[in-house]
Design a protein around this motif. Structure first.
Motif, PDB file in Angstrom:
ATOM      1  N   LYS A 165       1.377  12.010 -29.826  1.00  0.00           N
ATOM      2  CA  LYS A 165       1.994  12.256 -28.521  1.00  0.00           C
ATOM      3  C   LYS A 165       0.973  12.565 -27.419  1.00  0.00           C
ATOM      4  N   PRO A 166      -0.117  13.304 -27.723  1.00  0.00           N
ATOM      5  CA  PRO A 166      -1.120  13.572 -26.677  1.00  0.00           C
ATOM      6  C   PRO A 166      -1.783  12.299 -26.117  1.00  0.00           C
ATOM      7  N   LEU A 167      -1.643  11.158 -26.834  1.00  0.00           N
ATOM      8  CA  LEU A 167      -2.230   9.899 -26.353  1.00  0.00           C
ATOM      9  C   LEU A 167      -1.281   9.139 -25.418  1.00  0.00           C
ATOM     10  N   SER A 168      -0.141   9.703 -25.105  1.00  0.00           N
ATOM     11  CA  SER A 168       0.860   9.031 -24.274  1.00  0.00           C
ATOM     12  C   SER A 168       0.242   8.432 -23.015  1.00  0.00           C
ATOM     13  N   GLY A 169       0.489   7.148 -22.812  1.00  0.00           N
ATOM     14  CA  GLY A 169      -0.056   6.450 -21.651  1.00  0.00           C
ATOM     15  C   GLY A 169      -1.319   5.664 -21.942  1.00  0.00           C
ATOM     16  N   VAL A 170      -1.930   5.885 -23.118  1.00  0.00           N
ATOM     17  CA  VAL A 170      -3.160   5.181 -23.486  1.00  0.00           C
ATOM     18  C   VAL A 170      -2.799   3.854 -24.171  1.00  0.00           C
ATOM     19  N   SER A 171      -3.519   2.792 -23.805  1.00  0.00           N
ATOM     20  CA  SER A 171      -3.270   1.461 -24.349  1.00  0.00           C
ATOM     21  C   SER A 171      -4.484   0.976 -25.140  1.00  0.00           C
ATOM     22  N   HIS A 172      -4.232   0.159 -26.159  1.00  0.00           N
ATOM     23  CA  HIS A 172      -5.333  -0.378 -26.964  1.00  0.00           C
ATOM     24  C   HIS A 172      -4.894  -1.693 -27.597  1.00  0.00           C
ATOM     25  N   ARG A 173      -5.779  -2.657 -27.651  1.00  0.00           N
ATOM     26  CA  ARG A 173      -5.473  -3.969 -28.222  1.00  0.00           C
ATOM     27  C   ARG A 173      -5.467  -3.880 -29.747  1.00  0.00           C
ATOM     28  N   ILE A 174      -4.420  -4.415 -30.362  1.00  0.00           N
ATOM     29  CA  ILE A 174      -4.253  -4.318 -31.820  1.00  0.00           C
ATOM     30  C   ILE A 174      -3.705  -5.632 -32.386  1.00  0.00           C
ATOM     31  N   ARG A 175      -3.640  -5.683 -33.709  1.00  0.00           N
ATOM     32  CA  ARG A 175      -2.820  -6.678 -34.400  1.00  0.00           C
ATOM     33  C   ARG A 175      -1.751  -5.901 -35.154  1.00  0.00           C
ATOM     34  N   ALA A 176      -0.493  -6.170 -34.847  1.00  0.00           N
ATOM     35  CA  ALA A 176       0.615  -5.527 -35.557  1.00  0.00           C
ATOM     36  C   ALA A 176       1.237  -6.562 -36.480  1.00  0.00           C
ATOM     37  N   SER A 177       1.451  -6.201 -37.735  1.00  0.00           N
ATOM     38  CA  SER A 177       1.989  -7.188 -38.676  1.00  0.00           C
ATOM     39  C   SER A 177       3.013  -6.592 -39.625  1.00  0.00           C
ATOM     40  N   ILE A 178       3.960  -7.433 -39.987  1.00  0.00           N
ATOM     41  CA  ILE A 178       4.930  -7.153 -41.041  1.00  0.00           C
ATOM     42  C   ILE A 178       4.984  -8.401 -41.905  1.00  0.00           C
ATOM     43  N   ARG A 179       4.642  -8.240 -43.187  1.00  0.00           N
ATOM     44  CA  ARG A 179       4.559  -9.385 -44.096  1.00  0.00           C
ATOM     45  C   ARG A 179       3.652 -10.472 -43.499  1.00  0.00           C
ATOM     46  N   ASP A 180       4.174 -11.687 -43.295  1.00  0.00           N
ATOM     47  CA  ASP A 180       3.321 -12.789 -42.843  1.00  0.00           C
ATOM     48  C   ASP A 180       3.348 -12.990 -41.328  1.00  0.00           C
ATOM     49  N   THR A 181       4.012 -12.093 -40.613  1.00  0.00           N
ATOM     50  CA  THR A 181       4.132 -12.237 -39.159  1.00  0.00           C
ATOM     51  C   THR A 181       3.245 -11.215 -38.460  1.00  0.00           C
ATOM     52  N   ALA A 182       2.458 -11.667 -37.486  1.00  0.00           N
ATOM     53  CA  ALA A 182       1.540 -10.760 -36.790  1.00  0.00           C
ATOM     54  C   ALA A 182       1.435 -11.142 -35.322  1.00  0.00           C
ATOM     55  N   PHE A 183       1.186 -10.133 -34.484  1.00  0.00           N
ATOM     56  CA  PHE A 183       0.983 -10.340 -33.046  1.00  0.00           C
ATOM     57  C   PHE A 183      -0.243  -9.553 -32.610  1.00  0.00           C
ATOM     58  N   VAL A 184      -1.130 -10.214 -31.854  1.00  0.00           N
ATOM     59  CA  VAL A 184      -2.312  -9.548 -31.313  1.00  0.00           C
ATOM     60  C   VAL A 184      -2.101  -9.381 -29.814  1.00  0.00           C
ATOM     61  N   GLU A 185      -1.791  -8.167 -29.416  1.00  0.00           N
ATOM     62  CA  GLU A 185      -1.620  -7.804 -28.013  1.00  0.00           C
ATOM     63  C   GLU A 185      -1.843  -6.301 -27.900  1.00  0.00           C
ATOM     64  N   ASN A 186      -1.474  -5.729 -26.773  1.00  0.00           N
ATOM     65  CA  ASN A 186      -1.712  -4.295 -26.585  1.00  0.00           C
ATOM     66  C   ASN A 186      -0.639  -3.420 -27.215  1.00  0.00           C
ATOM     67  N   LEU A 187      -1.075  -2.266 -27.682  1.00  0.00           N
ATOM     68  CA  LEU A 187      -0.207  -1.169 -28.102  1.00  0.00           C
ATOM     69  C   LEU A 187      -0.267  -0.112 -27.010  1.00  0.00           C
ATOM     70  N   LEU A 188       0.855   0.531 -26.749  1.00  0.00           N
ATOM     71  CA  LEU A 188       0.904   1.633 -25.793  1.00  0.00           C
ATOM     72  C   LEU A 188       1.472   2.858 -26.492  1.00  0.00           C
ATOM     73  N   PHE A 189       0.701   3.939 -26.510  1.00  0.00           N
ATOM     74  CA  PHE A 189       1.215   5.199 -27.042  1.00  0.00           C
ATOM     75  C   PHE A 189       2.169   5.805 -26.013  1.00  0.00           C
ATOM     76  N   THR A 190       3.317   6.312 -26.474  1.00  0.00           N
ATOM     77  CA  THR A 190       4.293   6.923 -25.571  1.00  0.00           C
ATOM     78  C   THR A 190       4.639   8.329 -26.059  1.00  0.00           C
TER      79      THR A 190
END
Length: 376
Positions: free
Chosen positions: A189-214
């Motif tokens: 929670k203290p990172l709320s508002g901070v963004s970082h580029r990631i790869r998020a995946s579930i099984r064989d599906t993945a997306f490389v874009e930004n994550l935003l902590f809220t």
């Protein structure tokens, strides 16, 4: 889109809107700039129990067709990341485009029209509304899903489908932020508002874009995208360095700057507050020359394979779309007419077709609206 297309064919068209303003979801979209389509749109950008269903409509009305319409109306637009097209000025321009097309096609639009009852009869359909009783040959349901209820969303389409014996697949909020388990939320929670580029995946599906902590959990494009593939209780794997071989890089840093603190070094690659939080979580600290090869591999693995088990999602209140819906096996992919109920059509988000983030849901709306409009 459907109304205008049918109107241009010479059909007498009445468009009934239950709220006091038409196109509210268009106005809200894309931060008020309306991400109206995507240059790279294809059937692979959609989830459905039948992945082939959307192919026919999208091939007959591709993104280029809507872009041509936008240009014909003199609307200036620009491309953002990944082929996403936005209005330069305002989403109001897309709404006005559609209203103008309806006006030219002779469509009668009535707002504040509550639908009380729909009955099928020998001549088609009898629709009882707060604005009177209407008789029609063809009835099109284009009332969307459950997402963003304050934008006018209701379960009307699903209830109507069930009324006429059509199967509705389970519904779930999609393109939606995750909430975190209490112990995880306390950490992040203290990172709320901070963004970082990631790869998020579930099984064989993945997306490389930004994550935003809220302050509730995790959001940002990568999270919204992967949320459409998430089921309650499932884990999401996050690579915090999707474009870097962290083990190799750390090994190089150990050779070049052996006395540098590992947190200082990682701070060159990501926000220092993010480094601090994860290193505290995983107890990584001290000069890098104290880390042997096995320990460096553990550091790299932790950052490349952060496993999150969301508590849930923020739900329909903030979801951009609804996953699931009216079973596409019940509807013609050519005309969007219900196979078992002549003259009844379902188009748009109420169907079990869920697009990726980035203009794909609008493109499916334009495509199926055009397709149904050719046949009603």
């Amino acid at each position: 889109m459907c109304a205008a297309t049918a109107g241009y064919r010479g059909r007498s068209v009445l468009l009934l809107e239950h709220s006091n303003k038409i196109g509210r979801k268009i106005l809200m979209s894309g931060g008020g700039r309306c991400n109206f389509t995507n240059l790279h749109n294809s059937p692979s950008n959609y989830l459905s129990a039948n992945p082939h269903f959307c192919k026919s409509a999208l091939s007959r009305y591709p993104a280029a067709r809507f872009i041509e319409l936008v240009e014909r109306h003199g609307i200036d637009y620009h491309e953002k990341t990944l082929g996403q097209l936005f209005c330069d000025v305002s989403s109001k321009e897309i709404l006005q485009l559609l209203l103008t097309e309806c006006d030219w096609a002779g469509v009668d639009i009535r707002t504040d029209s509550t639908i009380y009852r729909i009955d099928k009869n020998a001549d088609g359909y009898r629709v009882k509304t707060s604005a009177g009783i209407w008789q029609c040959q063809s009835l099109v349901i284009a009332t969307g899903g459950l997402s963003i209820p304050n934008g006018g969303a209701t379960p009307f389409a699903y209830e109507t489908a069930k009324q006429f014996g059509l199967k509705v697949l389970p519904l779930q909020a999609a393109l939606v932020p995750f909430t975190l388990q209490p112990k995880d939320l306390e950490v992040f929670k203290p990172l709320s508002g901070v963004s970082h580029r990631i790869r998020a995946s579930i099984r064989d599906t993945a997306f490389v874009e930004n994550l935003l902590f809220t302050h509730r959990g995790l959001s940002g494009p990568a999270i919204l995208q992967i949320s459409s593939y998430w089921d309650p209780g499932a884990e999401v794997e996050i690579d915090l360095f999707p474009e870097l071989d962290l083990l190799q890089w750390l090994g190089e840093q150990r050779e070049e700057r052996p006395k540098a603190d590992i947190r200082t070094l990682l701070g060159q690659q990501m926000h220092k507050r993010v480094v601090q939080t994860f290193c505290d979580l995983w107890s990584f600290e001290g000069p890098i020359n104290r880390f042997d090869s096995r320990q460096l591999a553990a550091v790299a693995d932790a950052f490349h394979r952060w496993v999150v088990k969301p508590a849930g999602t923020e739900g329909y209140r903030t979801a951009e779309v609804t996953r699931g819906g009216i079973d596409t096996d019940e509807v013609s992919s050519k005309t969007f007419e219900a196979k078992k109920v002549a003259g009844l059509y379902f188009i748009g988000e109420c169907l079990d077709v869920t697009g990726h983030l980035g203009g794909h849901n609008f493109q499916f709306a334009w495509a199926c609206g055009d397709a149904a409009g050719q046949y009603v």
